[in-house]
Write an enzyme that holds these catalytic residues in place. Structure first.
Site, PDB file in Angstrom:
ATOM      1  N   ASP A  82       0.798  -1.228   0.000  1.00 14.32           N
ATOM      2  CA  ASP A  82       0.000   0.000   0.000  1.00 14.32           C
ATOM      3  C   ASP A  82       0.833   1.283   0.000  1.00 14.32           C
ATOM      4  O   ASP A  82       1.993   1.297   0.408  1.00 14.32           O
ATOM      5  CB  ASP A  82      -0.893   0.029   1.241  1.00 14.32           C
ATOM      6  N   HIS A 227       3.798  -2.047   3.007  1.00 15.44           N
ATOM      7  CA  HIS A 227       3.774  -0.703   2.433  1.00 15.44           C
ATOM      8  C   HIS A 227       5.060  -0.405   1.665  1.00 15.44           C
ATOM      9  O   HIS A 227       6.141  -0.831   2.069  1.00 15.44           O
ATOM     10  CB  HIS A 227       3.599   0.345   3.541  1.00 15.44           C
TER      11      HIS A 227
END
Length: 257
Positions: A82, A227
């Site tokens: 992400d 991430h």
């Protein structure tokens, strides 16, 4: 995508899911029942008249790969990444995934897509999946106005589609913050809402060892969260260098959503 699937009355995957069946109803429905049936046709995933089946899990964001893909192998896991693209960490992440031949799903932020279109093209060219993660990553998305929610979700969807050449099939709300309106808006854009099962909280930079330990708890069917944006992601890259081959040795297979 979801609308077409629901309209056809079939499961999510071609060749994988059984057809949905309707529970019994009176032969002569009342006007109230007729109105309910019309509403259900517009929002089939929220219709309590559908029997339990593959689409039942989509009444909430998907947490498990087998809710999304019932025919997936028992040992399949999905890595989602992400908050990118990022000019430094996304190329490093892509290099790492290529080294271990791991497909992943990148949840992209619209403003960064516009700034780094070549990286988005590289993600798609490498065979990875793309996911809508809003235009500006507002953690208070459920509390925004309806027009703001539509712009955050629809705006990112359109920017990703224009840049990547493929429309995102999935939506992830920032911070896992959901509401019925968010899910309806994502569905209206043909996207499936997805969450995660394993969260190493790498965004908080707890250290390589902590991230590694949490991710090694993954089991077949889990959706993993990592991430490549939002700050220094060196700990995430270091942890994945250990985690990916360790999970592969356990017989788990990485797949894109």
């Amino acid at each position: 995508m979801l609308m077409a699937i629901a309209a056809a009355g079939a499961g999510l995957l071609a060749g994988g899911a059984p057809e949905l069946t309707r529970m019994s109803e009176p032969a002569a429905p009342s006007k109230r029942q007729a109105r309910h049936a019309l509403k259900a046709a517009r929002h089939p995933l929220r219709d309590p008249g559908y029997a339990h089946g593959p689409l039942h899990a989509l009444r909430r964001p998907v947490h498990n790969l087998h809710d999304l893909t019932p025919a997936a192998p028992a040992n399949a896991i999905a890595l989602t990444i992400d908050d990118g693209p990022h000019p430094r960490w996304t190329p490093m992440m892509l290099d790492l995934l290529a080294e271990f031949q791991v497909p992943a799903t990148f949840s992209l932020i619209g403003v960064q897509v516009a700034e780094l279109p070549k990286l988005v093209e590289r993600i798609v060219a490498a065979g990875h999946q793309v996911c809508d993660h809003t235009v500006t990553h507002p953690l208070n998305l459920p509390h925004l106005s309806s027009s703001q929610i539509r712009e955050e979700i629809g705006g990112a969807h359109d920017r990703i589609a224009h840049t990547a050449g493929v429309a995102p099939q999935f939506f992830r709300s920032p911070g896992g913050a959901w509401s019925a309106e968010i899910m309806d808006t994502a569905t209206a854009h043909g996207m499936i809402c997805v969450d995660w099962e394993v969260d190493p909280r790498d965004w908080a930079r707890p250290g390589r060892i902590a991230i590694t330990d949490r991710m090694l708890r993954a089991r077949g069917g889990d959706i993993l969260l990592c991430h490549d944006g939002g700050g220094d992601r060196s700990e995430t890259i270091q942890a994945l260098r250990t985690v990916i081959p360790a999970l592969q040795r356990r017989g788990l297979t990485f797949v894109a959503l």
